[in-house]
Design a protein around this motif. Sequence first.
Motif, mmCIF file in Angstrom:
data_model
loop_
_atom_site.group_PDB
_atom_site.id
_atom_site.type_symbol
_atom_site.label_atom_id
_atom_site.label_comp_id
_atom_site.label_asym_id
_atom_site.label_seq_id
_atom_site.Cartn_x
_atom_site.Cartn_y
_atom_site.Cartn_z
ATOM 1 N N GLY A 49 11.655 5.717 2.460
ATOM 2 C CA GLY A 49 10.463 5.181 2.343
ATOM 3 C C GLY A 49 9.315 6.146 2.546
ATOM 4 O O GLY A 49 8.309 6.271 2.037
ATOM 5 N N TRP A 50 9.618 6.993 3.514
ATOM 6 C CA TRP A 50 8.357 8.189 3.767
ATOM 7 C C TRP A 50 8.294 8.988 2.764
ATOM 8 O O TRP A 50 7.202 9.588 2.508
ATOM 9 N N HIS A 51 9.272 9.221 1.754
ATOM 10 C CA HIS A 51 9.163 10.112 0.649
ATOM 11 C C HIS A 51 8.556 9.286 -0.560
ATOM 12 O O HIS A 51 8.606 9.820 -1.564
ATOM 13 N N THR A 52 8.122 8.015 -0.463
ATOM 14 C CA THR A 52 7.611 7.503 -1.465
ATOM 15 C C THR A 52 6.110 7.457 -1.739
ATOM 16 O O THR A 52 5.372 6.990 -2.563
ATOM 17 N N GLY A 53 5.579 8.430 -0.840
ATOM 18 C CA GLY A 53 3.995 8.662 -0.951
ATOM 19 C C GLY A 53 3.056 8.026 0.435
ATOM 20 O O GLY A 53 3.958 7.878 1.417
ATOM 21 N N THR A 54 1.999 8.049 0.018
ATOM 22 C CA THR A 54 1.148 7.448 1.072
ATOM 23 C C THR A 54 1.576 6.158 1.852
ATOM 24 O O THR A 54 1.643 5.915 2.860
ATOM 25 N N THR A 97 2.997 -5.473 5.249
ATOM 26 C CA THR A 97 3.635 -6.417 4.375
ATOM 27 C C THR A 97 3.155 -6.124 3.021
ATOM 28 O O THR A 97 3.720 -6.079 1.759
ATOM 29 N N ILE A 98 1.607 -6.024 2.752
ATOM 30 C CA ILE A 98 1.167 -5.919 1.461
ATOM 31 C C ILE A 98 1.363 -4.478 0.957
ATOM 32 O O ILE A 98 1.800 -4.362 -0.281
ATOM 33 N N LEU A 99 1.564 -3.491 2.109
ATOM 34 C CA LEU A 99 1.792 -2.171 1.545
ATOM 35 C C LEU A 99 3.306 -2.248 0.969
ATOM 36 O O LEU A 99 3.720 -1.666 -0.193
ATOM 37 N N VAL A 100 4.379 -2.785 1.405
ATOM 38 C CA VAL A 100 5.650 -2.868 1.327
ATOM 39 C C VAL A 100 5.814 -3.884 -0.297
ATOM 40 O O VAL A 100 6.618 -3.189 -0.993
ATOM 41 N N LEU A 101 4.944 -4.800 -0.303
ATOM 42 C CA LEU A 101 5.219 -5.494 -1.544
ATOM 43 C C LEU A 101 4.467 -4.780 -2.615
ATOM 44 O O LEU A 101 4.989 -4.888 -3.759
ATOM 45 N N ILE A 102 3.748 -3.821 -2.435
ATOM 46 C CA ILE A 102 3.251 -2.889 -3.752
ATOM 47 C C ILE A 102 4.428 -2.291 -4.185
ATOM 48 O O ILE A 102 4.718 -1.868 -5.400
ATOM 49 N N ARG A 103 5.027 -1.596 -2.978
ATOM 50 C CA ARG A 103 6.404 -0.679 -3.360
ATOM 51 C C ARG A 103 7.372 -1.423 -3.952
ATOM 52 O O ARG A 103 8.134 -1.063 -4.666
ATOM 53 N N VAL A 104 7.553 -2.787 -3.720
ATOM 54 C CA VAL A 104 8.638 -3.704 -3.998
ATOM 55 C C VAL A 104 8.108 -4.029 -5.681
ATOM 56 O O VAL A 104 9.002 -3.760 -6.536
ATOM 57 N N ILE A 105 6.879 -3.890 -5.966
ATOM 58 C CA ILE A 105 6.689 -4.431 -7.276
ATOM 59 C C ILE A 105 6.575 -3.170 -8.218
ATOM 60 O O ILE A 105 7.024 -3.278 -9.410
ATOM 61 N N ASP A 106 5.956 -2.159 -7.632
ATOM 62 C CA ASP A 106 5.525 -1.222 -8.359
ATOM 63 C C ASP A 106 6.348 0.217 -7.874
ATOM 64 O O ASP A 106 6.022 0.972 -6.912
ATOM 65 N N ILE A 107 7.382 0.500 -8.676
ATOM 66 C CA ILE A 107 8.217 1.574 -8.224
ATOM 67 C C ILE A 107 7.301 2.931 -8.693
ATOM 68 O O ILE A 107 7.132 3.008 -10.063
ATOM 69 N N PRO A 108 7.408 3.882 -7.907
ATOM 70 C CA PRO A 108 6.570 5.262 -8.373
ATOM 71 C C PRO A 108 7.215 5.635 -9.794
ATOM 72 O O PRO A 108 8.545 5.724 -9.770
#
Length: 142
Positions: A49-54, A97-108
Amino acid sequence: MAPPRRPSVPSISGPGEALAWISGLILALSSFTGWYSVEGDLVTVSVIGWHTGTLGKLVFFLGLAVIGLLVLGATGLDLPPAVPAGAVVAGIGAVGTILVLIRVIDIPDRFAGAGRGVGIWISLLAGLLVIAAGFVKVNEEA
């Protein structure tokens, strides 16, 4: 002669605070688990997760914020009475939770073709547990 006074030892005041400690720690550490993975013929590559961006970094610091708030409360530095600590914990958990949900929905885009790893689900669960801990802590404070 009176016996010497022992300094008071900070302790966990209830189940809401205990859950907040555990879930805040899990939320912070989950940023270092595999959020995405790509399986090849010979190896499986994971992206923490640390390497997925901000957003991955913010999840870590939100977990630290929960722990920091609890440490301050344990040392006697409480928030003003108008601001219940449980509500702040629940708010931090909601943002996480919202930030994690963003990463669940939108893979970089740079991880195109990668699937979701177990770490992102741990992060999501930890965020939800922080919210629940905040609500339990609010009920304890009332």
